[in-house]
Design a protein around this motif. Structure first.
Motif, PDB file in Angstrom:
ATOM      1  N   SER A   7      17.665  18.811 -15.668  1.00 66.04           N
ATOM      2  CA  SER A   7      17.386  19.063 -14.255  1.00 66.04           C
ATOM      3  C   SER A   7      15.915  19.456 -14.132  1.00 66.04           C
ATOM      4  CB  SER A   7      18.279  20.190 -13.757  1.00 66.04           C
ATOM      5  OG  SER A   7      17.918  21.384 -14.405  1.00 66.04           O
ATOM      6  N   HIS A  69      15.277  16.993  -4.151  1.00 59.02           N
ATOM      7  CA  HIS A  69      16.031  16.014  -4.942  1.00 59.02           C
ATOM      8  C   HIS A  69      17.521  16.110  -4.594  1.00 59.02           C
ATOM      9  CE1 HIS A  69      16.769  13.437  -8.350  1.00 59.02           C
ATOM     10  NE2 HIS A  69      17.617  14.309  -8.866  1.00 59.02           N
ATOM     11  N   GLU A  70      18.029  17.344  -4.515  1.00 60.74           N
ATOM     12  CA  GLU A  70      19.453  17.552  -4.173  1.00 60.74           C
ATOM     13  C   GLU A  70      19.720  17.078  -2.746  1.00 60.74           C
ATOM     14  OE1 GLU A  70      20.345  21.724  -4.659  1.00 60.74           O
ATOM     15  OE2 GLU A  70      19.667  21.669  -6.741  1.00 60.74           O
ATOM     16  N   ARG A  73      19.974  13.370  -2.309  1.00 63.76           N
ATOM     17  CA  ARG A  73      21.248  12.826  -2.816  1.00 63.76           C
ATOM     18  C   ARG A  73      22.347  12.917  -1.761  1.00 63.76           C
ATOM     19  NH1 ARG A  73      21.527  15.005  -8.701  1.00 63.76           N
ATOM     20  NH2 ARG A  73      22.786  16.559  -7.674  1.00 63.76           N
ATOM     21  N   TYR A  74      22.285  13.974  -0.923  1.00 62.25           N
ATOM     22  CA  TYR A  74      23.280  14.151   0.148  1.00 62.25           C
ATOM     23  C   TYR A  74      23.173  13.042   1.193  1.00 62.25           C
ATOM     24  CZ  TYR A  74      25.021  18.836  -0.915  1.00 62.25           C
ATOM     25  OH  TYR A  74      25.644  19.912  -1.483  1.00 62.25           O
ATOM     26  N   LYS A  76      22.708   9.855   0.858  1.00 65.14           N
ATOM     27  CA  LYS A  76      23.077   8.503   0.400  1.00 65.14           C
ATOM     28  C   LYS A  76      23.826   7.758   1.516  1.00 65.14           C
ATOM     29  CE  LYS A  76      23.270   7.711  -4.365  1.00 65.14           C
ATOM     30  NZ  LYS A  76      23.816   8.136  -5.620  1.00 65.14           N
ATOM     31  N   HIS A  81      17.803   8.123   3.870  1.00 71.00           N
ATOM     32  CA  HIS A  81      17.947   8.331   2.430  1.00 71.00           C
ATOM     33  C   HIS A  81      16.728   7.867   1.634  1.00 71.00           C
ATOM     34  CE1 HIS A  81      19.653   7.042  -1.611  1.00 71.00           C
ATOM     35  NE2 HIS A  81      19.619   8.349  -1.633  1.00 71.00           N
ATOM     36  N   GLN A  85      14.135  10.093  -0.474  1.00 67.10           N
ATOM     37  CA  GLN A  85      14.078   9.851  -1.922  1.00 67.10           C
ATOM     38  C   GLN A  85      12.618   9.697  -2.356  1.00 67.10           C
ATOM     39  OE1 GLN A  85      16.390   6.483  -3.091  1.00 67.10           O
ATOM     40  NE2 GLN A  85      17.440   7.633  -4.660  1.00 67.10           N
ATOM     41  N   SER A  88      10.899  13.038  -2.184  1.00 62.47           N
ATOM     42  CA  SER A  88      11.304  13.841  -3.340  1.00 62.47           C
ATOM     43  C   SER A  88      10.609  13.354  -4.614  1.00 62.47           C
ATOM     44  CB  SER A  88      12.830  13.787  -3.461  1.00 62.47           C
ATOM     45  OG  SER A  88      13.257  13.827  -4.771  1.00 62.47           O
ATOM     46  N   LYS A 298      19.918  21.168   3.746  1.00 59.52           N
ATOM     47  CA  LYS A 298      21.032  20.903   2.811  1.00 59.52           C
ATOM     48  C   LYS A 298      22.306  21.560   3.319  1.00 59.52           C
ATOM     49  CE  LYS A 298      21.763  21.801  -1.645  1.00 59.52           C
ATOM     50  NZ  LYS A 298      21.543  22.872  -2.578  1.00 59.52           N
TER      51      LYS A 298
END
Lengths: 303, 89
Positions: A7, A69-70, A73-74, A76, A81, A85, A88, A298
């Motif tokens: 990570s 980054h997290e 991913r949410y 997607k 997105h 990405q 990030s 998030k």
């Protein structure tokens, strides 16, 4: 085969240990000791004094990157997105780009300290590595922010005063940077180890291009945060974008200072340390704000 | 009778005023998680059932209770009448 997922925070821990070992285990450069009138012990104390705020900066940077980054991913499957990405990824390059050049520089500077003929090569590699980080990260960030602005947002592009201020600021930065770099090259012992033309073509122009990309990213993010709908989303995105804008401008300033003032040896150590601490404080504030905003965004995706 | 897809669209539009681009994902998660339904098949009756869940979820995102109640009032209007809410107009 056993695969260990690394990570961003784990990578930070590994890279930080490598930096600490290299910085403290390798013997100090005698030329630096002479320049700043330091004993080897005092030199190591200075290194530790610099490593503490730098570690804070690296931590804040990797933490903000991990959160982005997290969050990406949410998203997607959504139209934002790809933009997040890229943002990030750009932030990731910037985070790694803060710490990796320090790891590369340590052995290069050690070799240069023992073989004077290697000094120009070490300096040139260090300069280009930092430049490459700025070029790649700011270009990716610009691409991501551009995509975000283009993701179905109704933007009024009528305001020319904002663009004029942006242009004026960039012109002042470009002229001042070109003057200071060429002046340092001529009167500051030529820290680039290159002629005027190579410095202009391979240092000044690429840096100005990278900073332009960085400033356009900052401008796009402010634009998106101004026109995006949703009171709670807007609040959270404002923090993220304000943090990113401070971070991008802070990085531009750090690169500006290190490639102009940082290359000069006529400044006192206290002055350089004060300036570094000030810049690090600005960057840490920006990164903290960014991480805070991303955490809020998030949260919206989690409830 | 109002089309189910229309109820879903209006639910997303109202939520969009608070959660912006995240509204559709938020509404989809709430409907799937609490009603176990395909979001696009939601009816006005389902919206009424979802109100408390939505109040709870949005309260986790803000301390502004007035805003939460304003949001819930708009959804209640959607669930009880065919008239468009002030924010949609």
């Amino acid at each position: 085969m056993l695969s260990v997922k690394l990570s961003p925070m784990r990578m930070f821990a590994i890279l930080f240990v490598i930096v600490c070992v290299l910085s403290l285990a390798l013997p100090p450069d005698p030329q630096s000791l002479r320049t700043f009138h330091l004993s080897p012990t005092e030199y190591r104390v200075v290194i530790v004094l610099l490593l503490i705020p730098e570690a804070l900066l690296w931590y804040a940077s990797f933490y903000a990157y991990a959160k982005l980054h997290e969050y990406a991913r949410y998203l997607k499957g959504s139209k934002e997105h790809s933009a997040f990405q890229k943002i990030s990824l750009g932030m990731g390059v910037l985070s790694y780009g803060l710490i990796v050049p320090s790891i590369v520089a340590a052995p290069l500077n050690y070799i240069a300290a023992n073989h004077n003929g290697f000094r120009p090569t070490a300096a040139i590699i260090n300069h280009y590595l930092t430049l490459l980080v700025a070029l790649i990260s700011f270009s990716i960030l610009r691409g991501g922010s551009q995509e975000l602005v283009g993701s179905g947002l109704k933007i009024k592009r009528g305001s020319l005063s904002g663009m004029r201020m942006f242009a004026l600021f960039f012109i002042v930065l470009a002229v001042f940077y070109s003057y200071t770099t060429l002046h340092t090259r001529r009167f500051g012992g030529n820290p680039y180890y290159m002629g005027v033309f190579p410095v202009m073509v391979t240092i000044i122009i690429p840096y100005l291009y990278a900073w332009f990309e960085g400033m356009v990213s900052a401008y796009n993010l402010r634009l998106y945060s101004k026109y995006v709908k949703g009171f709670l989303y807007k609040q959270a995105f404002f923090q993220l974008s304000a943090g990113l804008v401070i971070t991008i401008l802070g990085f531009i300033f750090v690169q500006f200072i290190t490639s102009t003032l940082g290359a000069r040896t006529d400044k006192s150590l206290g002055f350089i340390l004060l300036l570094i601490y000030l810049l690090l404080a600005v960057l840490i504030t920006g990164l903290g704000l960014m991480a805070w905003g991303t955490k809020k965004l998030k949260r919206i995706e989690e409830v | 009778m109002e089309r189910q897809d229309n109820v879903y669209q209006r639910l997303v539009v109202i939520t969009g005023n608070y959660l912006g681009p995240a509204a559709e994902r938020f509404i989809d998660r709430q409907i799937r998680g609490h009603l176990d339904k395909d979001p696009r098949t939601i009816t006005k009756k389902d919206v009424a059932l979802l109100l408390d869940w939505l109040r709870g979820s949005v309260s986790l995102l803000t301390d502004n209770e007035r805003m939460v109640e304003e949001y819930i009032d708009q959804l209640r209007n959607l669930s009880t009448s065919g008239a468009k809410t002030s924010i949609e107009r």
